[in-house]
Every structure is written in C-alpha cells, then in structure tokens.
Design a protein around this motif. Structure first.
Motif, PDB file in Angstrom:
ATOM      1  N   GLU A 195       0.846  -1.195   0.000  1.00 36.27           N
ATOM      2  CA  GLU A 195       0.000   0.000   0.000  1.00 36.27           C
ATOM      3  C   GLU A 195       0.883   1.247   0.000  1.00 36.27           C
ATOM      4  OE1 GLU A 195      -3.428   0.127   2.569  1.00 36.27           O
ATOM      5  OE2 GLU A 195      -3.170  -2.005   3.086  1.00 36.27           O
ATOM      6  N   TRP A 196       0.398   2.301  -0.603  1.00 36.64           N
ATOM      7  CA  TRP A 196       1.131   3.557  -0.775  1.00 36.64           C
ATOM      8  C   TRP A 196       2.474   3.325  -1.470  1.00 36.64           C
ATOM      9  CZ3 TRP A 196      -1.847   7.632  -0.043  1.00 36.64           C
ATOM     10  CH2 TRP A 196      -2.917   7.539   0.856  1.00 36.64           C
ATOM     11  N   PRO A 197       2.477   2.645  -2.612  1.00 36.43           N
ATOM     12  CA  PRO A 197       3.734   2.343  -3.308  1.00 36.43           C
ATOM     13  C   PRO A 197       4.426   3.590  -3.841  1.00 36.43           C
ATOM     14  CG  PRO A 197       1.869   1.826  -4.706  1.00 36.43           C
ATOM     15  CD  PRO A 197       1.302   2.137  -3.355  1.00 36.43           C
ATOM     16  N   GLU A 198       3.670   4.697  -4.027  1.00 35.83           N
ATOM     17  CA  GLU A 198       4.278   5.908  -4.570  1.00 35.83           C
ATOM     18  C   GLU A 198       5.365   6.473  -3.667  1.00 35.83           C
ATOM     19  OE1 GLU A 198       0.081   7.011  -3.033  1.00 35.83           O
ATOM     20  OE2 GLU A 198       1.135   5.311  -3.936  1.00 35.83           O
ATOM     21  N   ARG A 199       5.399   6.007  -2.400  1.00 38.85           N
ATOM     22  CA  ARG A 199       6.438   6.471  -1.475  1.00 38.85           C
ATOM     23  C   ARG A 199       7.801   5.859  -1.798  1.00 38.85           C
ATOM     24  NH1 ARG A 199       4.174  10.469   2.042  1.00 38.85           N
ATOM     25  NH2 ARG A 199       1.970   9.935   2.295  1.00 38.85           N
ATOM     26  N   ALA A 200       7.805   4.816  -2.607  1.00 37.49           N
ATOM     27  CA  ALA A 200       9.089   4.152  -2.878  1.00 37.49           C
ATOM     28  C   ALA A 200       9.102   3.479  -4.241  1.00 37.49           C
ATOM     29  CB  ALA A 200       9.367   3.115  -1.792  1.00 37.49           C
ATOM     30  N   GLU A 201       8.375   4.022  -5.205  1.00 35.43           N
ATOM     31  CA  GLU A 201       8.239   3.333  -6.490  1.00 35.43           C
ATOM     32  C   GLU A 201       9.569   3.146  -7.199  1.00 35.43           C
ATOM     33  OE1 GLU A 201       5.212   4.254  -9.223  1.00 35.43           O
ATOM     34  OE2 GLU A 201       3.649   4.448  -7.704  1.00 35.43           O
ATOM     35  N   SER A 202      10.505   4.042  -6.973  1.00 34.86           N
ATOM     36  CA  SER A 202      11.805   3.904  -7.635  1.00 34.86           C
ATOM     37  C   SER A 202      12.571   2.681  -7.150  1.00 34.86           C
ATOM     38  CB  SER A 202      12.654   5.163  -7.413  1.00 34.86           C
ATOM     39  OG  SER A 202      12.923   5.325  -6.026  1.00 34.86           O
ATOM     40  N   ARG A 203      12.173   2.151  -5.994  1.00 28.77           N
ATOM     41  CA  ARG A 203      12.871   0.992  -5.428  1.00 28.77           C
ATOM     42  C   ARG A 203      12.051  -0.296  -5.547  1.00 28.77           C
ATOM     43  NH1 ARG A 203      17.101   2.457  -2.154  1.00 28.77           N
ATOM     44  NH2 ARG A 203      17.625   0.263  -2.462  1.00 28.77           N
ATOM     45  N   LEU A 204      10.918  -0.236  -6.213  1.00 27.81           N
ATOM     46  CA  LEU A 204      10.057  -1.402  -6.341  1.00 27.81           C
ATOM     47  C   LEU A 204      10.379  -2.173  -7.617  1.00 27.81           C
ATOM     48  CD1 LEU A 204       6.747   0.286  -5.171  1.00 27.81           C
ATOM     49  CD2 LEU A 204       8.077  -1.405  -3.908  1.00 27.81           C
ATOM     50  N   PRO A 205      10.110  -3.483  -7.648  1.00 29.72           N
ATOM     51  CA  PRO A 205      10.459  -4.293  -8.832  1.00 29.72           C
ATOM     52  C   PRO A 205       9.808  -3.762 -10.102  1.00 29.72           C
ATOM     53  CG  PRO A 205       9.878  -5.704  -6.979  1.00 29.72           C
ATOM     54  CD  PRO A 205       9.541  -4.311  -6.559  1.00 29.72           C
TER      55      PRO A 205
END
Length: 504
Positions: free
Chosen positions: A107-117
């Motif tokens: 949830e709230w992936p926009e806080r770390a999208e640059s580090r997500l697969p």
C-alpha cells in the motif's frame, strides 16, 4: 484492464479471485486515496490465501509496523509505506526476501516506487461516486500475470453461470500436469473446480507428432467428462459432474472426500488396497465402448498401441539414462532397448483388453467406508484412459509408485485379483501374470524417465525421492524369465543401481 464494483462485497470477491491467480514473486502495488479500499482488498486477498472464508483471520493494518508477514501456503508480506521515511528503508523491510518465496502487497507504493520491482503489478483503486461503496480498479502488469488473472476471472464467471458465483474459492492442489484444482464452498456445501486449460501439443518428436498425441494424453477436458459419465453410468464411483465448459476447460464436480488408501504414516492399508483390486476385477469383467459422446461431441478412446507403449518406455533412454551416464543415449543402446520392448508389447497386445485408467494408484483413489462394493473406491483420474491390457492398472496399484508396497502384500493382492477373475470365468491366469510382469516393468521404466524429466525440465526435484522404490519394483518384475533379455540390458547400463540426487 478495468473492473467496476458496486459494493464492498464485490470488491472483496475480486480480491479473492486475484489471490487465486498469484504465485511466488508477484508484487502487487495498491494505489489509491485514503478510504479507497486498499486495505479491504489486501485483507480479502490474505484471507483467501489463508483459506479463511469466515474472515476470522486478524489482518491488522501495518501502518505503524510498515510490514506484516503471514506464513501461509503462499507466504505473504503486507507493506504499508505511508510512513516510510526514505525509499532506502525498503531494503531493511525485506521486500526482496519476501518475493523470493512468496508475494507482497504494497500500500502507498508511490512512497518508494523507484525501489520497487520493475515487473510489479499495479492496482489503482478509485471511488466512482455512483454509490458509497462504488469502486473502479485499473490493473496493469506483465502479460504473464494478466493471463493468470483473466483465467481466474473466467473461473469466477463460470461459477456465476452455474449458480455458485458467491462461493469461496480455496486452492486444493496442482499436479505434475497443467491441471489444477480448487474447492468451492458455501457453508457445508463443497465442490471441486477443475481448471484444465487445453494442453498445447508441443513440438513434434516423432513422425511429425508431438508426445501428447503419440502417448494419447488428454489435451482438453472432453475425455474426462466422457469417461467420467460412462464410469458412473456403469456403477463405478466417478464424481458427479455438475457443470463443465469444454472450450474453456472448467469442470465443477462432486467432492468425493479426502480419505485414501494410506494411513497417517503413508503406509498402505491392506483392506483398502484389496477393495481397489476388487474394483478393477469388476471393471475388467465388463465390455467397454471405444466411442462416447458429450453434448454432440464424439470422443474415441484410444488403443494402447505400440507407439504409445514405446514412447513411454523411451522416457528412460531420453531422460534417465543420460542423467546417470552424463551423455546422450547411444543409438545402439536405444535400438536394442526398442527391440526388446517391441517383443514384449506383442505379448501384451495379444492378450485380454479393457478400459485402463492409466494412473490408478494411491494419490488417485478415494476411500468411502460408508459405501459398499465398488462404490467404496472413488475414481478421480481417468482422462488419459485407453483400451489396453487388463494388467496395466493392476500393476499400477500393486506396485504403487508413491508408496512402498511390501512384496507379501503385492503377492496377496495379485492372488486376490486372479481369484476374482477366475470366479468370473474365461480368465487365462498364466497369460495375465506374464502381462502383469511386462507392464509393471514398463510402467516403472516410464516413471523413472518422468521423474528425472520433472526435475530437469520442470524444476521439481521432490519426485527423485521415489526412484529407489521404482528400481526395487523393477528388480521384482525383471525376475520373470520372459524378461531376461530386458533384465540384461538394464544390468549393462546400471539402471537398477544408479543413485540420483537433485541437480546442483
């Protein structure tokens, strides 16, 4: 893909269907405003993976802990990144480790999208304004995941079309083929949903034909439906078929239970194996048609012909022998091997024939102690059935590939079958016992190759643990004088003594 929902219950059901499509490595990004339904979606998916139709599993929001883990059939890590201070903290939360063996809901992936697969699957959840609970979900992800999701949604539509649209879906099992099974349930009502998409033919392996055609393997659900119905009409305990879709490969069928022919220690229960042999004896006393029909579609039951017989045995020279020798089987070795088996095939092909189910052994036998006679034996795997030797299924159950059957019990069961058939009249016991030795050896030979193939091609090394048992069975079968030439070939190439561990 977009999906619209008019109620929280509908969104919850969609999350259940998503959960049924997941596999290890899937990372789901749940994006939406406060109150959009991200936690509702995550909670429903986790409870589905937990097999919790009543919603009793506590699924707290990980707002303050940032991550909550669940040790389920498919391990789940539920992340809430709203309070993430820095994207670098994601490494400390263990996302990479979570995806190695399970799935992640973020949830709230926009806080770390640059580090997500990069292959993450995005679920954008928005309120529609049409009602307090109205939601629209936009899904974007890799094509492979989207295909899985579409298949799961098609299964829900199938259930809906047959009056079970709101039933809870629970994973049951997947086997060594492309088939998978779920239970669908509501209250005390329980059914099985078979998911069997049409099997691709694969590349040609001989005479322009793929392996499945030569070996007469079912490529769709038509054989299962046709043979299952005919078995039931003949008085045998095949599951009742409530609904099916021949084009999509869905079957909704009776749940025959989970009691089998083994005890809690996976030791054979002699009385249940005896009942299984009695069931075969009754089945083999009947005449079986070569052609059946389902809703206007004709189905011809294939003969267990020489090509099918040989291509099964050659799984040993294609997979097992190269594994133990470290090189491709020589043309001379294969030629002698084929000649030996062709002579043996001529013997069994000249004998008594029946409907053979092909995989009649412990994983596919259901026990019902409350029934009587042949109805005590539930039959669940017969889609690859052929017309062939009466000895085939008897060998399959007496030399069970998954279970150690002591020689004394093997002899007792074989004698029991022969006594039952002799009582029926017109039974050639000597010819049957010879066919039994040949087909027991043929089946063990085939399975040795299959288990190595499952390890090398499909990444399933657990099957290798059964190999010593199959080698022991082969020693018993090859002791028959008629198989002396074959026994010498197996001895020359060390087939019966080779140890195989998982590939490194």
């Amino acid at each position: 893909m977009k999906q619209s929902f008019s109620s929280e219950a509908a969104l919850t059901r969609f999350a259940q269907d998503v959960a049924m499509a997941l596999k290890p490595g899937d990372c789901l990004l749940l994006r939406g405003d406060l109150g959009a339904g991200k936690s509702t979606f995550a909670r429903a998916a986790i409870r589905t993976l937990a097999g919790d139709p009543a919603g009793k599993l506590e699924v707290p929001s990980p707002t303050f802990t940032l991550v909550q883990t669940y040790d389920l059939r498919l391990p789940v890590s539920h992340f809430d990144l709203y309070r993430l201070g820095d994207p670098d903290e994601l490494d400390e939360l263990g996302l990479t480790d979570a995806l190695a063996e399970g799935i992640a809901l973020v949830e709230w992936p926009e806080r770390a999208e640059s580090r997500l697969p990069a292959n993450s699957i995005l679920f954008e959840i928005e309120e529609t304004g049409e009602s307090a609970d109205g939601r629209e979900v936009t899904i974007a992800g890799p094509a492979e995941f989207m295909a899985r999701l579409e298949r799961s949604l098609a299964m829900r539509a199938f259930l809906q079309a047959h009056g079970r649209g709101d039933w809870f879906r629970r994973f049951l099992l997947g086997d060594a083929s492309t088939r998978a099974y779920e239970t669908v349930e509501r209250g005390s009502d329980l059914l099985i949903l078979m998911n069997a998409p049409r099997r691709p033919d694969g590349p040609p392996v001989r005479d322009g034909k793929p392996y499945s055609q030569i070996a007469h393997l079912a490529e769709d659900i038509l054989p299962f439906v046709a043979i299952g119905r005919h078995l039931a009409e003949a008085g045998f305990r095949a599951p009742q078929i409530h609904a099916f879709d021949l084009d999509q490969g869905f079957v909704l069928l009776e749940h025959l239970g989970s009691d089998g022919v083994l005890d809690e220690n996976r030791t054979p229960l002699p009385d249940r194996y005896a009942a299984a042999v009695d069931c075969l004896a009754a089945m083999h006393a009947r005449d079986w048609p070569h052609r059946l029909e389902v809703d206007g579609r004709a189905y011809a039951i294939a003969d267990f012909d020489r090509d099918a017989f040989l291509i099964e045995t050659e799984l040993l020279t294609d997979w097992f022998l190269p594994r133990i020798s470290g090189r491709k089987s020589s043309a001379d070795a294969v030629s002698v091997f084929r000649d030996l088996w062709m002579e043996l095939f001529a013997i069994v092909d000249a004998g008594e024939k029946t409907l053979l189910m092909r995989d009649f052994h412990s994983p596919n036998i259901i026990w019902d102690g409350s029934a009587e006679g042949v109805a005590r034996i539930g039959l669940i795997d017969f889609q690859d059935a052929m017309i062939g030797s009466t000895a085939y299924d008897v060998a399959s159950v007496i030399q069970d590939a998954r279970v150690d059957i002591p020689s004394s019990l093997q002899n007792t069961l074989l004698d029991r079958y022969c006594a039952a058939r002799t009582a029926q009249g017109g039974f050639d016991e000597a010819a049957f016992r010879l066919a039994f030795a040949i087909l027991a050896a043929q089946r063990a030979t085939k399975i040795l190759g299959i288990f190595v193939r499952l390890d090398e091609r499909d990444g399933k090394p657990a099957y290798l643990g059964h190999i010593p048992r199959l080698q022991a069975y082969l020693r018993e079968s090859l002791a028959h004088p008629a198989l002396a030439g074959l026994a010498a070939w197996y001895d020359k190439y060390g087939i019966l003594d080779a140890g195989i561990g998982p590939r490194q």
